[in-house]
Scaffold this active site. Sequence first.
Site, PDB file in Angstrom:
ATOM      1  N   LYS A  20      67.427  73.863  78.583  1.00  0.00           N
ATOM      2  CA  LYS A  20      68.318  72.943  79.301  1.00  0.00           C
ATOM      3  C   LYS A  20      68.855  71.812  78.428  1.00  0.00           C
ATOM      4  O   LYS A  20      69.834  71.992  77.718  1.00  0.00           O
ATOM      5  CB  LYS A  20      67.628  72.423  80.565  1.00  0.00           C
ATOM      6  N   ASP A  64      55.280  74.769  79.678  1.00  0.00           N
ATOM      7  CA  ASP A  64      56.686  75.127  79.865  1.00  0.00           C
ATOM      8  C   ASP A  64      57.431  73.846  80.240  1.00  0.00           C
ATOM      9  O   ASP A  64      57.396  73.396  81.386  1.00  0.00           O
ATOM     10  CB  ASP A  64      56.809  76.204  80.946  1.00  0.00           C
ATOM     11  N   TYR A  70      57.749  78.399  87.806  1.00  0.00           N
ATOM     12  CA  TYR A  70      58.701  79.434  87.398  1.00  0.00           C
ATOM     13  C   TYR A  70      58.832  79.394  85.887  1.00  0.00           C
ATOM     14  O   TYR A  70      58.948  78.316  85.301  1.00  0.00           O
ATOM     15  CB  TYR A  70      60.059  79.171  88.050  1.00  0.00           C
TER      16      TYR A  70
END
Length: 426
Positions: free
Chosen positions: A270, A242, A144
């Site tokens: 994050k 990523d 994702y």
Amino acid sequence: MNRINSESAYREALKYIPGGVNSPVRSLRSVGEQPIFIREAKGVVLTDVDNNRLTDFCLSWGVFILGHNHPKVNEAVIAAVSRGTSYGIPSLQETELAKLVNAHIPSMERVRFVNSGTEAVMSAVRLARGYTGRDVLVKFDGCYHGHADHLLVSAGSGLATINGGRQSSSSGVPESFISCTVSLPFNSRSAVEQVFKEIGGDIAAVIVEPTPANMGVVLPCDGFLEYLREVTERHGSLLIFDEVISGFRLSLGGAQQLFGVSPDLTTIGKIVGGGFPAAAFGGRADIMNLLAPDGPVYQAGTLSGNPVAMSAGIETLNILSSEGFYSALNSKASAFIEELKQNIAGKDIVLNSVGSMFTLFFSSQEVDSFEAAKSCDLQRFGLFFRHLLRKGFYISPSQFEANFISAAHSEKELERFVKEVKNAVN
Ligand code: PMP
């Protein structure tokens, strides 16, 4: 477990917010529950609006490696807020955090801050297209990268999409909008080989979660990341890691340090925002310097490099870089994983983990791809989630997500969790 206040908060939210939530997984639909509304969080404990206390293994999807509401991070944030919350003009904190990111992840020679992981990836992909002058993006099933159109391409949309095939996309976005993305099976070197053989000269970049966490935790097979490095280099395509989840989670240098593979561009999010909406993309200076204002690739943001978020990030990274932080966290995690493994033996559950993140898959087969993850028993996962919730544990509410251990989890809490997992699967 009394949920009266969460239930009425949900009814009220439904009147104004689609599905009552601002991110779909919070609806808890896939585990047969309704949203829980949280009033406060401290350390590893979430307290909901009905005063239920839940030990958190989701930690805002991996953000809180130090636990929620860390006093030192709070101090830095409060000091920053007292100086104003946004300027729209540079501040010293932006360079300070960029310098820390570069010191820990040296492949990020230049860093640009944005507000979310989605934005970081969108911008990195635009930059890769601008740098190479090519269109095609190769991604992997089950990875994702945020909700931008071209990154939501569904599993199985291999070359047929590029060649004008009409495969359906689970994202609801018409295929014609996303036809420049190819999604291949993760860990399949032969699929990558094939796509480069057919259209290598059109591929702008390969983007990958080096240790995928969005189909549950899956590990790259031996040599897979190295192969991606080699094949992209050979064809003049860029390699994008990523590391929105793995960055500052697996080590100070992220997955790229752990595996010794250096990408051209990296996205992080994050943890780097210390609990605030901040993320970044960065990489080789010659590529990053194509960004506006120096180059033609436009990218911008009203709140990018926000001074409050930067201060939270700086304080978080300072704590993470203290001597022995990762060895303590990772050894606590590996003792816990070992214990967990023994307690689920013979129950048709696969435990995948790396560093301080893990997923329990309700399957009897090895899970090394999205195909394998999809064959899990989702009913059983739902039951498992609901059992743990009733016992006061909040794990990530989907079979296709990772759970996280923080520095704030005590050994006693981890033991209690293992015991309850054992009860849940017996
Ligand atoms: N990339 C990865 C690897 C992610 O896990 C996520 C979110 N979980 C994103 C990108 C998107 O980040 P955000 O939700 O901050 O937009």
